[in-house]
Design a protein around this motif. Structure first.
Motif, short mmCIF file in Angstrom:
data_model
loop_
_atom_site.label_atom_id
_atom_site.label_comp_id
_atom_site.label_asym_id
_atom_site.label_seq_id
_atom_site.Cartn_x
_atom_site.Cartn_y
_atom_site.Cartn_z
N ARG A 110 69.68 108.75 -39.33
CA ARG A 110 70.73 109.36 -38.50
C ARG A 110 71.63 110.26 -39.34
O ARG A 110 71.86 110.01 -40.51
CB ARG A 110 71.60 108.29 -37.84
CG ARG A 110 70.87 107.45 -36.83
CD ARG A 110 71.80 106.43 -36.20
NE ARG A 110 72.90 107.11 -35.51
CZ ARG A 110 74.11 106.60 -35.39
NH1 ARG A 110 74.40 105.43 -35.90
NH2 ARG A 110 75.04 107.27 -34.76
N ARG A 111 72.15 111.28 -38.72
CA ARG A 111 73.16 112.14 -39.34
C ARG A 111 74.39 112.07 -38.46
O ARG A 111 74.32 112.33 -37.26
CB ARG A 111 72.65 113.57 -39.45
CG ARG A 111 71.54 113.73 -40.47
CD ARG A 111 71.12 115.17 -40.59
NE ARG A 111 70.03 115.31 -41.53
CZ ARG A 111 68.74 115.31 -41.21
NH1 ARG A 111 68.39 115.17 -39.95
NH2 ARG A 111 67.82 115.45 -42.12
N VAL A 112 75.52 111.71 -39.08
CA VAL A 112 76.77 111.56 -38.34
C VAL A 112 77.87 112.34 -39.04
O VAL A 112 77.73 112.76 -40.19
CB VAL A 112 77.18 110.08 -38.20
CG1 VAL A 112 76.16 109.30 -37.37
CG2 VAL A 112 77.38 109.43 -39.55
N ARG A 128 74.61 110.88 -43.97
CA ARG A 128 73.31 110.33 -43.58
C ARG A 128 73.39 108.82 -43.53
O ARG A 128 73.79 108.19 -44.50
CB ARG A 128 72.25 110.78 -44.56
CG ARG A 128 71.98 112.28 -44.46
CD ARG A 128 70.72 112.64 -45.10
NE ARG A 128 69.63 111.95 -44.40
CZ ARG A 128 68.42 112.44 -44.29
NH1 ARG A 128 68.13 113.59 -44.83
NH2 ARG A 128 67.48 111.77 -43.67
N PRO A 141 77.46 111.30 -33.63
CA PRO A 141 76.18 111.86 -34.02
C PRO A 141 76.25 113.38 -34.16
O PRO A 141 77.00 114.05 -33.45
CB PRO A 141 75.24 111.45 -32.90
CG PRO A 141 76.11 111.15 -31.74
CD PRO A 141 77.43 110.71 -32.29
#
Length: 107
Positions: free
Chosen positions: A54-56, A50, A19
């Motif tokens: 969530r952004r990973v 994205r 994350p």
């Protein structure tokens, strides 16, 4: 508000994607708001992916940026963690021995 940065051992012990916050932000020594702001502006030095809301980040990209990934020629960084080491200052990291080429494979 400052947050504790991740140790090298904690960074190396991550899954394939991590994350954006807290893992990437803490590994880069950034605050949460700064991490998200830089990602929104496209100014992080690592590609942000994205997944829904969530952004990973790919773990290998984070490792490469931090200089912790194996080199392209197959030589890897040797990480020697001491059992008693409580922080990164006591742990030693040394490049692996260079791979010798025989005369027939060297060009």
């Amino acid at each position: 508000m400052t947050t504790a940065a991740l140790t090298i051992a904690e960074i190396l012990d991550q899954p394939a994607v991590v994350p954006l916050w807290p893992t990437v932000g803490k590994a880069l020594g950034l605050a949460e708001s700064t991490t998200y702001q830089l990602a929104a502006e496209g100014r992080l030095p690592i590609e942000v992916i994205r997944l829904g809301r969530r952004r990973v980040v790919r773990t290998i990209d984070l490792h490469r940026f931090l200089g912790l990934a194996p080199q392209e020629n197959g030589a890897a960084l040797a990480y020697q963690a001491r059992a008693s080491a409580g922080n990164d200052e006591e742990a030693g990291y040394q490049p692996a021995s260079p791979v010798e080429q025989s005369a027939s494979t060297a060009k």
